[in-house]
Design a protein around this motif. Structure first.
Motif, PDB file in Angstrom:
ATOM      1  N   ALA A  22       0.857  -1.179   0.000  1.00 51.23           N
ATOM      2  CA  ALA A  22       0.000   0.000   0.000  1.00 51.23           C
ATOM      3  C   ALA A  22       0.889   1.223   0.000  1.00 51.23           C
ATOM      4  O   ALA A  22       2.061   1.160   0.349  1.00 51.23           O
ATOM      5  N   ALA A  23       0.315   2.357  -0.402  1.00 52.74           N
ATOM      6  CA  ALA A  23       1.095   3.590  -0.414  1.00 52.74           C
ATOM      7  C   ALA A  23       1.311   4.051   1.010  1.00 52.74           C
ATOM      8  O   ALA A  23       0.361   4.276   1.745  1.00 52.74           O
ATOM      9  N   ILE A  24       2.551   4.180   1.429  1.00 53.91           N
ATOM     10  CA  ILE A  24       2.870   4.553   2.804  1.00 53.91           C
ATOM     11  C   ILE A  24       3.849   5.714   2.781  1.00 53.91           C
ATOM     12  O   ILE A  24       4.891   5.649   2.132  1.00 53.91           O
ATOM     13  N   GLU A  25       3.504   6.770   3.474  1.00 55.07           N
ATOM     14  CA  GLU A  25       4.387   7.914   3.581  1.00 55.07           C
ATOM     15  C   GLU A  25       5.013   7.917   4.963  1.00 55.07           C
ATOM     16  O   GLU A  25       4.319   7.808   5.966  1.00 55.07           O
ATOM     17  N   LYS A  41      -1.517   7.948  10.874  1.00 59.92           N
ATOM     18  CA  LYS A  41      -2.896   8.106  10.439  1.00 59.92           C
ATOM     19  C   LYS A  41      -3.156   7.183   9.261  1.00 59.92           C
ATOM     20  O   LYS A  41      -2.306   7.034   8.378  1.00 59.92           O
ATOM     21  N   VAL A  42      -4.333   6.551   9.262  1.00 58.05           N
ATOM     22  CA  VAL A  42      -4.734   5.675   8.164  1.00 58.05           C
ATOM     23  C   VAL A  42      -5.800   6.406   7.355  1.00 58.05           C
ATOM     24  O   VAL A  42      -6.796   6.879   7.915  1.00 58.05           O
ATOM     25  N   VAL A  43      -5.576   6.510   6.046  1.00 55.08           N
ATOM     26  CA  VAL A  43      -6.514   7.222   5.183  1.00 55.08           C
ATOM     27  C   VAL A  43      -6.843   6.370   3.967  1.00 55.08           C
ATOM     28  O   VAL A  43      -6.122   5.428   3.623  1.00 55.08           O
ATOM     29  N   GLU A  44      -7.941   6.732   3.316  1.00 54.59           N
ATOM     30  CA  GLU A  44      -8.312   6.079   2.069  1.00 54.59           C
ATOM     31  C   GLU A  44      -7.464   6.664   0.948  1.00 54.59           C
ATOM     32  O   GLU A  44      -7.363   7.891   0.802  1.00 54.59           O
ATOM     33  N   GLY A  75     -12.978  -4.494   3.184  1.00 53.08           N
ATOM     34  CA  GLY A  75     -13.222  -3.729   1.972  1.00 53.08           C
ATOM     35  C   GLY A  75     -12.004  -3.026   1.427  1.00 53.08           C
ATOM     36  O   GLY A  75     -12.083  -2.377   0.382  1.00 53.08           O
ATOM     37  N   PHE A  76     -10.847  -3.156   2.122  1.00 52.66           N
ATOM     38  CA  PHE A  76      -9.631  -2.489   1.684  1.00 52.66           C
ATOM     39  C   PHE A  76      -8.483  -3.491   1.625  1.00 52.66           C
ATOM     40  O   PHE A  76      -8.472  -4.492   2.346  1.00 52.66           O
ATOM     41  N   THR A  77      -7.516  -3.203   0.766  1.00 58.97           N
ATOM     42  CA  THR A  77      -6.339  -4.057   0.651  1.00 58.97           C
ATOM     43  C   THR A  77      -5.466  -3.896   1.889  1.00 58.97           C
ATOM     44  O   THR A  77      -5.164  -2.778   2.302  1.00 58.97           O
ATOM     45  N   LYS A  95      -1.888   4.791   3.394  1.00 57.31           N
ATOM     46  CA  LYS A  95      -2.961   4.958   2.414  1.00 57.31           C
ATOM     47  C   LYS A  95      -3.431   3.581   1.960  1.00 57.31           C
ATOM     48  O   LYS A  95      -2.662   2.823   1.370  1.00 57.31           O
ATOM     49  N   MET A  96      -4.689   3.271   2.225  1.00 53.13           N
ATOM     50  CA  MET A  96      -5.232   1.952   1.915  1.00 53.13           C
ATOM     51  C   MET A  96      -6.122   2.033   0.681  1.00 53.13           C
ATOM     52  O   MET A  96      -6.997   2.904   0.577  1.00 53.13           O
ATOM     53  N   ASP A  97      -5.882   1.119  -0.254  1.00 47.58           N
ATOM     54  CA  ASP A  97      -6.643   1.077  -1.506  1.00 47.58           C
ATOM     55  C   ASP A  97      -7.940   0.313  -1.319  1.00 47.58           C
ATOM     56  O   ASP A  97      -7.985  -0.725  -0.650  1.00 47.58           O
TER      57      ASP A  97
END
Length: 527
Positions: free
Chosen positions: A79-82, A307-310, A356-358, A371-373
């Motif tokens: 997943a995209a992680i910053e 923080k976890v975001v869409e 519902g998310f990867t 960032k969860m897809d």
């Protein structure tokens, strides 16, 4: 704290406590067999205790919710992680790296010296060989202390001419018959890998003393006089040590050894003194269980937060399960998507999962924006005029009341055995909800779309209860989402420690206009 360093500290504490019991209460006793097995047993126990899964023996409750055990990485996707904390460029030698170099260097030195002694023993000049019972007696040219390895006894030519040679050989035969070589090989292995631990060296010294006490006792029980035997030991003091994995005849000649030969044999009280180690063992078990990485959730030395975001919208995701992989420690994200998790490993792998998310993961301490897809589900939402009247009637009907149950108030978020929907993972319910979702015609006409987040509880019988909207888009969509969620058939309930429990789940319900709807909406706007 580094897991290896923590292990060494725990094992050293255990050894120090057990050895302290020996020195204070048992060292002066003449029950040498008891003392020998106490030392061997407690040093092995000290090495094993820090790695035992003690949290399973001592259930320690904490203020955080029970959490899921993650056993592997199957199903985990990138997943995209910053990462907000960054380190400066350049090469630096950390203290941990330097400590590892020193530790490995110590192991190398001890291993090389042992190999060198073995090579020197192999090439030592020999003057003859003969049998003495089960022993093979080897005479060497060099002036050495008599010593034995397994059933081989090495003596100098001068010792071979000693009239008390049989007494010396009886002493070495006692070492072989009592299998002291097993203790020596075990202690040598431990010493090589824990060379920095002074308690290990004290164990080695005390155990070798006990070996000599036992061999002395065998010789004296055979009829040898105490005075003449002590004189023989003194006469054999000269010479050099050849091999440290051997039992030397007079190497450990001390005042204590002389006194021990004349002491009266200890009674049953010696066994009672050994039992003093039991409270020490109990304290260590409880202490190590409480400080185990899988013990009390929330205790640790390193912080993983963020923080976890869409990924698509950047909206925060509440209720995401955040687990330290391989343990039962974890947490869930707040309503604004934030979380804080304490771990005991700087390189801990943290897994983020949400229906519902990867699934995503991060490695190491720090502050992250995860960032969860969204997982894609194909749903037929084509416009159907025949449903309009029925949908309008449904919209006017009162919202279905949650089923009231007499279940306990405690609701879990993540458990050992998560609820299953129609025999599959919780993700499977998303497809069901989307397929049975009725898009309100009023919302279509107004061009309202979006994602409604609905939480619900699977009770101990598998029924869907307490469904409520956690993030709203529009009242029309909220009602439709709740209706679809409440229509789900019974689940297989979740279990914690083998018992069915209530588990709360949150799902995203997506309303997306079809191309036909958008075209009609655009046409109406033009009119």
């Amino acid at each position: 704290m580094n897991s290896m360093l923590l292990y060494f500290i725990k094992s050293a504490i255990s050894m120090a406590l057990f050895y302290g019991v020996y020195r204070v209460f048992m060292e002066k006793e003449t029950n040498h067999t008891l003392n020998r097995f106490y030392l061997v047993g407690t040093i092995i126990l000290s090495l094993v205790l820090p790695v035992l899964p003690l949290e399973k023996l001592f259930i320690i409750e904490s203020y955080q919710m029970p959490l899921l055990f993650i056993s592997g990485e199957q199903g985990i996707a990138s997943a995209a992680i910053e990462i907000s904390n960054t380190s400066g460029a350049g090469l630096s030698i950390s203290g941990i790296f330097l400590a590892r170099i020193i530790y490995l260097g110590g192991i190398g030195i001890l291993a090389l010296t042992l190999i060198a002694q073995m090579v020197r023993l192999f090439f030592i000049r020999r003057a003859g060989k003969e049998r003495y019972g089960q022993l093979t007696v080897i005479s060497v040219v060099k002036n050495i202390l008599p010593f034995s390895i397994l059933n081989r006894v090495f003596i100098s030519q001068e010792t071979r001419e000693d009239p008390k040679l049989n007494t010396i050989l009886d002493h070495e035969h006692a070492h072989f018959r009592l299998m002291h070589f097993i203790d020596l090989f075990l202690l040598e292995f431990i010493t090589i890998f824990q060379w920095f631990n002074p308690i290990v060296w004290l164990y080695v010294r005390s155990l070798k003393e006990i070996h000599e006490y036992q061999a002395d006792a065998v010789v004296l029980q055979g009829g040898e006089g105490t005075g003449t035997y002590q004189a023989l030991l003194v006469n054999q003091l000269t010479g050099t040590e050849v091999f440290r994995l051997s039992s030397a005849f007079s190497k450990s000649l001390t005042k204590k050894r002389m006194i021990m030969m004349t002491k009266i044999k200890s009674g049953k009280s010696a066994w009672m003194k050994a039992l003093i180690a039991m409270p020490v063992l109990a304290i260590l078990l409880i202490a190590y269980a409480a400080n185990s990485p899988a013990g009390i959730a929330g205790e640790g030395d390193y912080i993983v937060k963020g923080k976890v975001v869409e990924a698509e919208t950047g909206d925060p995701l509440p209720g995401v399960s955040i687990i330290w992989q391989g343990t039962t420690s974890g947490t869930v994200s707040d309503m604004d998507g934030t979380f804080v998790l304490k771990v005991n490993d700087k390189d801990a792998v943290v897994v983020y999962s949400f229906v519902g998310f990867t699934t995503a993961k991060t490695t190491g301490e720090g502050e992250y924006t995860v960032k969860m897809d969204t997982k894609v589900y194909e749903v037929n939402t084509d416009y159907n005029p025949g449903k309009e009247k029925a949908e309008l009637a449904n919209e006017e009907s009162p919202e279905k009341e949650p089923i009231k149950t007499s279940e306990p108030e405690e609701v879990f978020y993540v458990v050992e055995d998560m609820p299953k929907f129609q025999g599959m993972n919780p993700d499977a319910c998303i497809a069901y909800v989307q397929e049975n979702l009725e898009y309100p015609q009023k919302a279509r006409n107004k061009g309202i779309e979006g994602k409604v987040y609905v939480s619900f509880v699977i009770d101990t019988k598998g029924k869907v209860t307490k469904a409520e909207v956690k993030r709203s888009v529009d009242p029309l969509l909220n009602k439709a989402a709740l209706k679809a969620v409440n229509s789900m058939p019974a689940w297989t309930p979740g279990k914690q420690r083998g018992k069915a429990v209530q588990v709360q789940i949150m799902v995203p319900v997506e309303f997306k206009l079809s191309a036909t709807d958008e075209s009609k909406l655009h046409t109406n706007e033009l009119k």
